[in-house]
Structure formats: C-alpha cells, structure tokens
Enzyme design. Structure first.
Site, PDB file in Angstrom:
ATOM      1  N   GLU A   1      -3.714  10.563   0.933  1.00 27.73           N
ATOM      2  CA  GLU A   1      -4.914   9.737   1.084  1.00 27.73           C
ATOM      3  C   GLU A   1      -5.102   9.262   2.523  1.00 27.73           C
ATOM      4  OE1 GLU A   1      -7.034   5.818   1.194  1.00 27.73           O
ATOM      5  OE2 GLU A   1      -4.898   6.191   1.515  1.00 27.73           O
ATOM      6  N   GLU A   2      -4.006   9.015   3.232  1.00 28.27           N
ATOM      7  CA  GLU A   2      -4.100   8.498   4.596  1.00 28.27           C
ATOM      8  C   GLU A   2      -4.516   9.569   5.608  1.00 28.27           C
ATOM      9  OE1 GLU A   2      -3.960   5.489   5.372  1.00 28.27           O
ATOM     10  OE2 GLU A   2      -2.892   4.462   3.766  1.00 28.27           O
TER      11      GLU A   2
ATOM     12  N   ASP B   1       0.841  -1.198   0.000  1.00 31.86           N
ATOM     13  CA  ASP B   1       0.000   0.000   0.000  1.00 31.86           C
ATOM     14  C   ASP B   1       0.875   1.246   0.000  1.00 31.86           C
ATOM     15  OD1 ASP B   1      -2.184   1.686   0.252  1.00 31.86           O
ATOM     16  OD2 ASP B   1      -2.499   1.298   2.372  1.00 31.86           O
TER      17      ASP B   1
END
Length: 272
Positions: free
Chosen positions: A50-51, A19
């Site tokens: 995104e995290e 990931d």
C-alpha cells in the site's frame, strides 16, 4: 528503522503498531466477536504494497468481488472518513553536459535546469475541493552532480502531489511545465475518494491516500481505524490500547449498521 515493541499502561509502541498492525489486530478481533455471535457474512482481506504502488490491492482487484461494502483500516483516530486525497507521484530527470567548473561555458548544468523546472512547479495554482481542501505538492528527493568543481550532467527529483479529484487537471498542469524541459515519469496516480456517511459516528476527511480506489469492485468504500496518522512512520509510533478496544466495537457496529442499510435497500427495491 525497526522499532522494538514495548508497552506501558496506555500505549503499545513499535514499528507498525499504529500503521497498520494495530488496525489488523482490531479487525481480526472484531471478526472473531462477530463470528461468535453467529455472523457468517464478513470476510477479511489483507494486502501488501500500500505504501508503494498498491500491488496487493491491484492483484485483489482482479479477483471475484466478495461483498457489498469494504471497510478499510487506516489510522483515522476511530473517525469515519468521508473523503481521502489521492496521489500523483512524478519522477524527474534533467540532463546537461559535464565540464570543469572553471569553464562553465563549456558545460550545461542539469542541476540548474532542474531547479528552474521545480521553481515553476511550485508556482502552479492548486485545485481545491469543499470536503478535502486544497491539493498539495512535495519535492521529496533531489539528487544531482558528482563534485563541486564539475558542472553536473544529470539531476533527478521525486515529487508527490496530494490530489483532491481524479488528478487529470493537475497532471495536465504538471506535464505542461515539464514537457520539453526534462524527462519525467508518472509513477503512481490514485484518485481522491469520497465515501459513505453513517449516523452515530464521528466523521472527518483525511489528506492521505489508501488502497480503496483500487478495491471499489469489492464493495462500497468505508474507512475507519484506531491510531493517529501523525505518529505513523515516526520514531515514536504508538497506538493507545483503549483506541484498539474501541475500534473493535466500532467495526462490529459498522457491520451491523451496513447490514441494516442493505436490508432496507432490499425492502425498498421489493416494494415492501
């Protein structure tokens, strides 16, 4: 922490191997294969953040849309995802009054206030969805106080809910518990998402959240990628080489099948 890259006959290991570096590599390889076949209607979009808060996707959303479909990559074990949960992230802060712990009547414990609020939040009923299942909540961080002999004047917590709808109802429940009892901030709110179904793919739903809700103007959402979310973010993160190779094939198949779907819809709209 950083994990050094290594490999054996089966896996590639290292931070981001699953990931999302492996996914990016598979998408690039698929785009190269499609380009070699003469395909010119496929582009690549990579974003950051995104995290955390989805900053990259939000910036991309302000650009001119580019396609009919957007194939997003996440570790889905090469299954086509038909639904993903959303996020409601909340930060809490309780305030009290410091005092010597031998004379607690002179103070007001922020920790105890926070614990009472968290206990009530844990008792809330959670909404459910037939595809995504039940919403879940996690108390990820708690902090407060300065010493065992001091009544704490401040305490904080960070909460993460995995939502199964637009989160409006759950947010209202949370705010009803918090209002007037502590300070709070809604840090992130991303809705759950239902996605495309296609024949010829193994399908599943996932409990994690993606950037796709921010990118719907770029095309109808599709979600698939190599690797398992169960090893992402761990000290044994890895991705199977065979899964990467299979992902390249599946990305190419997705492009082919989605193009045919577009052509079929165009023929129907033209009455042919």
């Amino acid at each position: 922490p950083a994990l050094p890259m290594r490999e054996d006959d089966t896996y590639l290991y290292g931070r981001g191997s699953c990931d999302a570096k492996g996914i990016a590599a598979a998408q690039i390889a698929a785009a190269e294969r499609l380009a070699a076949r003469g395909e010119r209607r496929v582009g690549l979009l990579f974003v950051v953040g995104e995290e955390l808060n989805g900053d990259g996707a939000k910036a991309a959303a302000r650009l001119e849309p580019k396609g009919r479909y957007l194939i997003n990559g996440e570790p889905t074990e090469n299954k086509l995802v038909v639904g993903s949960k959303g996020i409601l992230r909340v930060n809490l802060r309780a305030r009290g009054r410091a005092a010597h712990s031998a004379y607690p009547q002179l103070g007001e414990s922020a920790v105890e206030k926070l614990l009472d609020v968290l206990a009530d939040l844990r008792q809330m009923p959670m909404p459910a969805d037939p595809v995504l299942g039940a919403a879940t909540g996690n108390i990820g961080v708690i902090a407060g106080g300065c010493a065992a002999n001091v009544i704490p004047e401040e305490a904080t917590a960070q909460l993460m809910y995995r939502t199964v709808d637009n989160s409006g109802g759950l947010r209202a429940q949370v705010e009803n518990v918090l209002r007037g009892r502590c300070e709070y901030e809604i840090v992130r709110e991303t809705p759950a998402l239902l996605m495309e179904k296609l024949d010829g793919f193994e399908m599943d739903s996932v409990a994690f959240t993606t950037d796709l809700p921010h990118l719907t103007r770029w095309g109808r959402p599709v979600l698939l990628g190599p690797g398992s979310i169960r090893v992402a973010h761990t000290d044994h993160e890895r991705v199977a080489k065979a899964e990467l190779e299979r992902a390249v094939e599946l990305y190419c198949k997705l492009v082919h099948d989605l193009k045919n779907r577009v052509k079929g819809a165009e023929r129907v709209s033209q009455g042919t």
